[in-house]
Design a protein around this motif. Structure first.
Motif, PDB file in Angstrom:
ATOM      1  N   TYR A  97       0.940  -1.223   0.193  1.00 24.67           N
ATOM      2  CA  TYR A  97      -0.094   0.007  -0.124  1.00 24.67           C
ATOM      3  C   TYR A  97       1.034   1.109   0.209  1.00 24.67           C
TER       4      TYR A  97
ATOM      5  N   ASN B  41      -7.799   3.212   5.468  1.00 25.75           N
ATOM      6  CA  ASN B  41      -7.448   1.989   6.428  1.00 25.75           C
ATOM      7  C   ASN B  41      -7.109   2.931   7.787  1.00 25.75           C
ATOM      8  N   ARG B  42      -6.489   3.949   7.927  1.00 28.30           N
ATOM      9  CA  ARG B  42      -6.148   4.243   9.118  1.00 28.30           C
ATOM     10  C   ARG B  42      -7.502   4.787   9.910  1.00 28.30           C
TER      11      ARG B  42
ATOM     12  N   ARG C 114     -10.233   1.451   9.701  1.00 23.75           N
ATOM     13  CA  ARG C 114      -9.723  -0.063   9.933  1.00 23.75           C
ATOM     14  C   ARG C 114     -10.071  -0.756   8.981  1.00 23.75           C
TER      15      ARG C 114
ATOM     16  N   THR D 200     -10.092  -1.687   4.215  1.00 22.12           N
ATOM     17  CA  THR D 200      -9.320  -1.102   3.225  1.00 22.12           C
ATOM     18  C   THR D 200      -9.847  -1.636   1.839  1.00 22.12           C
TER      19      THR D 200
END
Length: 300
Positions: free
Chosen positions: A38, A169-170, A173, A175
């Motif tokens: 990523y 994603n951050r 949580r 993706t």
């Protein structure tokens, strides 16, 4: 898509499925590898095309995204899983017979055939049920595809939203998984009673993230949300769910956007300091060019 790009996407795809289906050390190692791909290989942004409807712009304004069940998709082959019943039977025959021999036409042979047929029918029903109850949202690496603007953005009258891949994603949580384009359909063709549950889910994820090469131009990535993630937000009638999404990095209007819709989007972007662009037809080539309307953060 170049050969090297194919290589890293296939590797990322494999690690993503491992991270989503395994546990313990194997899962942790896969997550680390996903992080590398990523950060070092994947595009910084993904794009979501929308028609110019009040529901769509309201969802974006409220940091939401619609996840649709695969049974609603327009490609009849999308998310399909084939079952090679003959191969499954032969695998089961080898496993159950051991050092003995089960002759074709014998009672044991016929009984096993009936059991496998029944199990495969139940397995197909489970796959069909998952297609009705799993939410999938489709994004793209491309923001300037003529076909996608035509097909998914109401003939260039809609809009396209940019999202930061790492921020998804951050913040959330979960993706996106890159779609792998292949001539081969996902196929259930093995027999392992010890891992049938995990293998079923793994194959289903593969089917959700595999498509015919004819769709390669979409450069698609998909976010998958199961029943647990959708919960009571799942709309049984529409077979989908409106779930949380991050704030857009930018919004791009189609070159044929209507003035009143353009103004609504401009007001939203101005109030929230979101970069706004508009596609324009190139006068010399069959392509679209992006023109800045509002820029709060300088882009390359």
């Amino acid at each position: 898509m170049g050969e090297q790009e194919d290589v890293w996407k296939i590797a990322l795809h494999k690690e993503m499925i491992t991270a989503m289906t395994e546990v313990g050390t194997e899962r942790e190692q896969a997550i680390q590898k996903v992080g590398y791909y990523y950060k070092c290989c994947a595009p910084a942004s993904l794009y979501k095309y929308y028609r110019d409807t009040p529901e769509n712009i309201d969802a974006v304004k409220n940091n939401k995204m619609w996840y649709s069940a695969p049974c609603n998709f327009n490609d009849v082959f999308d998310c399909g899983i084939s079952i090679d019943e003959k191969k499954v039977f032969n695998e089961a025959l080898k496993l159950l017979s051991g050092n003995s021999r089960i002759l074709p036409g014998s009672n044991a042979w016929k009984n096993l055939q009936l059991i496998i047929k029944k199990n495969m029918k139940e397995l197909q029903a489970e796959f069909d049920s998952l297609k009705d109850t799993t939410g999938v949202s489709c994004l793209s690496e491309s923001k300037d595809s003529l076909l996608m603007w035509a097909h998914y953005a109401n003939n260039h009258r809609g809009f396209c939203v940019e999202y930061d891949l790492l921020e998804i994603n951050r913040s959330l949580r979960f993706t996106a998984v890159p779609v792998i384009y292949s001539e081969e359909k996902t196929c259930f063709d093995f027999f392992d009673p010890q891992s049938i549950g995990k293998d079923t889910w793994k194959l289903f994820i593969q089917s959700l993230t595999s498509k015919s090469p004819e769709w390669r131009y979409e450069k698609e990535w998909r976010i998958i949300r199961d029943q647990g993630a959708c919960g009571d937000k799942w709309n049984v009638g529409k077979k989908g769910a409106l779930l949380d999404m991050i704030r857009p990095s930018s919004i791009i209007l189609g070159c044929a956007v209507k003035p009143e819709f353009e103004q609504e989007v401009k007001d939203y972007c101005s109030s929230n300091e979101i970069n706004l662009y508009k596609m324009e037809k190139d006068q010399l080539q069959y392509k679209l060019n992006k023109k800045a309307i509002l820029e709060f953060n300088k882009e390359d």
